[in-house]
Design a protein around this motif. Sequence first.
Motif, PDB file in Angstrom:
ATOM      1  N   LEU A 368       0.829  -1.213   0.000  1.00  9.06           N
ATOM      2  CA  LEU A 368       0.000   0.000   0.000  1.00  9.06           C
ATOM      3  C   LEU A 368       0.860   1.259   0.000  1.00  9.06           C
ATOM      4  CD1 LEU A 368      -2.912  -1.000   2.403  1.00  9.06           C
ATOM      5  CD2 LEU A 368      -3.084  -0.441  -0.018  1.00  9.06           C
ATOM      6  N   ARG A 369       1.951   1.242   0.757  1.00 12.83           N
ATOM      7  CA  ARG A 369       2.834   2.423   0.774  1.00 12.83           C
ATOM      8  C   ARG A 369       3.393   2.704  -0.613  1.00 12.83           C
ATOM      9  NH1 ARG A 369       4.910  -0.211   5.447  1.00 12.83           N
ATOM     10  NH2 ARG A 369       4.143   0.722   7.385  1.00 12.83           N
ATOM     11  N   ILE A 379      -8.150   2.004  -5.139  1.00 14.17           N
ATOM     12  CA  ILE A 379      -7.313   0.960  -4.544  1.00 14.17           C
ATOM     13  C   ILE A 379      -8.216  -0.129  -3.990  1.00 14.17           C
ATOM     14  CG2 ILE A 379      -5.570   0.417  -2.805  1.00 14.17           C
ATOM     15  CD1 ILE A 379      -4.797   3.387  -2.813  1.00 14.17           C
ATOM     16  N   LEU A 380      -7.959  -1.361  -4.390  1.00 15.35           N
ATOM     17  CA  LEU A 380      -8.686  -2.502  -3.835  1.00 15.35           C
ATOM     18  C   LEU A 380      -7.740  -3.268  -2.927  1.00 15.35           C
ATOM     19  CD1 LEU A 380     -11.037  -4.980  -5.691  1.00 15.35           C
ATOM     20  CD2 LEU A 380      -9.300  -5.828  -4.130  1.00 15.35           C
ATOM     21  N   ALA A 390      -4.992  -1.109   8.066  1.00 14.24           N
ATOM     22  CA  ALA A 390      -6.165  -0.247   8.208  1.00 14.24           C
ATOM     23  C   ALA A 390      -5.777   1.229   8.199  1.00 14.24           C
ATOM     24  CB  ALA A 390      -6.902  -0.590   9.499  1.00 14.24           C
ATOM     25  N   GLU A 391      -4.695   1.584   8.908  1.00 13.30           N
ATOM     26  CA  GLU A 391      -4.261   2.984   8.977  1.00 13.30           C
ATOM     27  C   GLU A 391      -3.880   3.515   7.592  1.00 13.30           C
ATOM     28  OE1 GLU A 391      -1.111   3.100  11.783  1.00 13.30           O
ATOM     29  OE2 GLU A 391      -2.435   3.242  13.532  1.00 13.30           O
ATOM     30  N   ILE A 392      -3.152   2.708   6.816  1.00 15.08           N
ATOM     31  CA  ILE A 392      -2.738   3.160   5.485  1.00 15.08           C
ATOM     32  C   ILE A 392      -3.950   3.268   4.568  1.00 15.08           C
ATOM     33  CG2 ILE A 392      -1.292   2.620   3.492  1.00 15.08           C
ATOM     34  CD1 ILE A 392       0.564   1.104   5.408  1.00 15.08           C
ATOM     35  N   ALA A 393      -4.882   2.315   4.682  1.00 16.69           N
ATOM     36  CA  ALA A 393      -6.090   2.348   3.860  1.00 16.69           C
ATOM     37  C   ALA A 393      -6.906   3.603   4.144  1.00 16.69           C
ATOM     38  CB  ALA A 393      -6.928   1.102   4.119  1.00 16.69           C
ATOM     39  N   PHE A 394      -7.071   3.933   5.415  1.00 17.80           N
ATOM     40  CA  PHE A 394      -7.845   5.128   5.775  1.00 17.80           C
ATOM     41  C   PHE A 394      -7.108   6.395   5.376  1.00 17.80           C
ATOM     42  CE2 PHE A 394     -10.501   2.250   8.070  1.00 17.80           C
ATOM     43  CZ  PHE A 394     -11.704   2.907   8.233  1.00 17.80           C
ATOM     44  N   ARG A 395      -5.780   6.372   5.463  1.00 16.29           N
ATOM     45  CA  ARG A 395      -5.007   7.545   5.049  1.00 16.29           C
ATOM     46  C   ARG A 395      -5.181   7.773   3.543  1.00 16.29           C
ATOM     47  NH1 ARG A 395       0.714   6.302   5.859  1.00 16.29           N
ATOM     48  NH2 ARG A 395       0.015   5.964   8.001  1.00 16.29           N
ATOM     49  N   HIS A 401      -8.567   9.162  -2.460  1.00 14.09           N
ATOM     50  CA  HIS A 401      -8.657   7.906  -3.189  1.00 14.09           C
ATOM     51  C   HIS A 401      -9.929   7.163  -2.792  1.00 14.09           C
ATOM     52  CE1 HIS A 401      -4.325   8.855  -2.741  1.00 14.09           C
ATOM     53  NE2 HIS A 401      -4.233   8.412  -3.991  1.00 14.09           N
ATOM     54  N   LEU A 402     -10.483   6.399  -3.738  1.00 15.72           N
ATOM     55  CA  LEU A 402     -11.584   5.495  -3.419  1.00 15.72           C
ATOM     56  C   LEU A 402     -10.974   4.143  -3.076  1.00 15.72           C
ATOM     57  CD1 LEU A 402     -14.646   4.937  -3.284  1.00 15.72           C
ATOM     58  CD2 LEU A 402     -14.515   4.198  -5.678  1.00 15.72           C
TER      59      LEU A 402
END
Length: 540
Positions: A368-369, A379-380, A390-395, A401-402
């Motif tokens: 993800l980074r 991003i899926l 979770a933190e990177i996804a929410f960031r 981003h969707l």
Amino acid sequence: MGANKKIGEMLVAEGIIGEDVARRVLEEQKGMPLRLGVLLVNSNLVSEGDIARALSRQYGLEYVDVNKLSIVSEALLAIPEEMAKRHLILPVRIENKTLVAVISDPLNIEGVQEMEFSCGMKIRPLIGDQRAVTEAITYHYKYDASVENITNFFPSAVNLPDIEKGEQSAPIIKLVNLLLTEAVENRASDIHIEPSKDFVVVRFRIDGVLMERTRLSPWVQGPITSRIKILARLNIAEKRLPQDGGFRSRIAGRDIDMRVSTLPVSVGEKTVIRILDQSHTTALLEDLGLSEKDYARMQTLIQRKKGIILVTGPTGSGKTTTLYAIINRIKSGMINIVTVEDPVEYNIQGINQVQVRSDIGLTFARCLRSILRQDPDVILIGEIRDEETAEIAFRAAMTGHLVLSTLHTNDAVSTITRLVDIGIPRYIIASTVIGILSQRLVRRLCPACKKTGEDNSYLPQGCYLCNRTGYQGRIGVFEIFTITPEIREMIVSGGPEEVIKMAAKNQGMGGLLDDAFDKVKKGVTTPEEVYRVVESIKES
């Protein structure tokens, strides 16, 4: 076998057709090579079952429902497949040196005599529907008799070195190929090969339910496991530790990915093959089973440019298929879509898919980074498993981003609590999550054999098109939780799940059970099928 009364007269006498209909069809029959029964069936005036039952009374033979018969492999081996298909005669079992067989045409005396000569036994005929007999012959001969013939090549004891080389390897290769082909043709998602002291059980998971397909002699377990290990590039000498691998095979004109897992058990190794059919990547949003209201809600959610959409449910509830359907709907040459999956189950043309490899440090978080530096629009994430992911996804969702991902929760609203437990602050959840879809999968009634019950509900019957289960394929049961300003305030203030759920229902969110029983009313599934998954739904 003789008949005192013509079949047309019998159908009229029993009120199945009227005299005027019988006269009209008899007139049409003149100069045609077709029998009266065939004309009546082709004209949709009677069913094949009506004709078969009338023939059973006309000739004094027992009528049987072919779909409910248990077919013995010994009987299939007594008659060649070509002969059974040519005469439409289905061998069922052997009783006291007599072959019991189902016929659809009692006048086919030559066919019965030829089969008696071939097998060296007298045939005791039963009457069955012609279509059911045809389907049963195709269904059983392509598998049961073939398996028996293949395993008959082996002596009672076979050691591994012998099976890996020479002539004895050919039957095992054929047996494994047969298992794979049969599983794909029957829409199985998994093959389970389970050894025991007395036999090896082969089970297929079809439409989410495990069904026993055949039993093999116990000495076949070692060779068949070794063959699968060779295909999956696993260590055939290692039997003490679990192993994972995979291979690709072309079956029925399609590329099929097979994921293989072996597990040492007390009497050998259990092997599970996961079947990933690339043709399933064409899942469409409108085919998932969303109600008109939920479909409109989902359309609104996926048109958003940023935020998180989560799909929740237990393992095997179709979450990945839903995510792929969303991707198929929104993908275009104007947006950059990147996925992070473990594993990449299906390849989708036009998007960038990344396979997680924890063994070399390529984790969800690390992927993800790097993805965030690739200028993605969508991003899926295969699954949010830990706080770092979770933190990177929410960031990512907060920075335009969707993000699409999955979680294992009982229902849509309880996902909020799960995210809090992972470590995401409530105010970030409230401002970032835009929608949560919870789902289950129920089996569809087989369209070929379902019947209407007394209360206008539909009942499963079972035929060879649906493996005699009464069900064919699955459909989703959904609830969609959209985050409104009112609910956003409740999340931030720490409102209880029950209060948030009540507010969501007041704003139009239907429950999983509501959607399930709506599909029951429409004849898509049955109450029994809903109750089969109701335990997990009740927890929600």
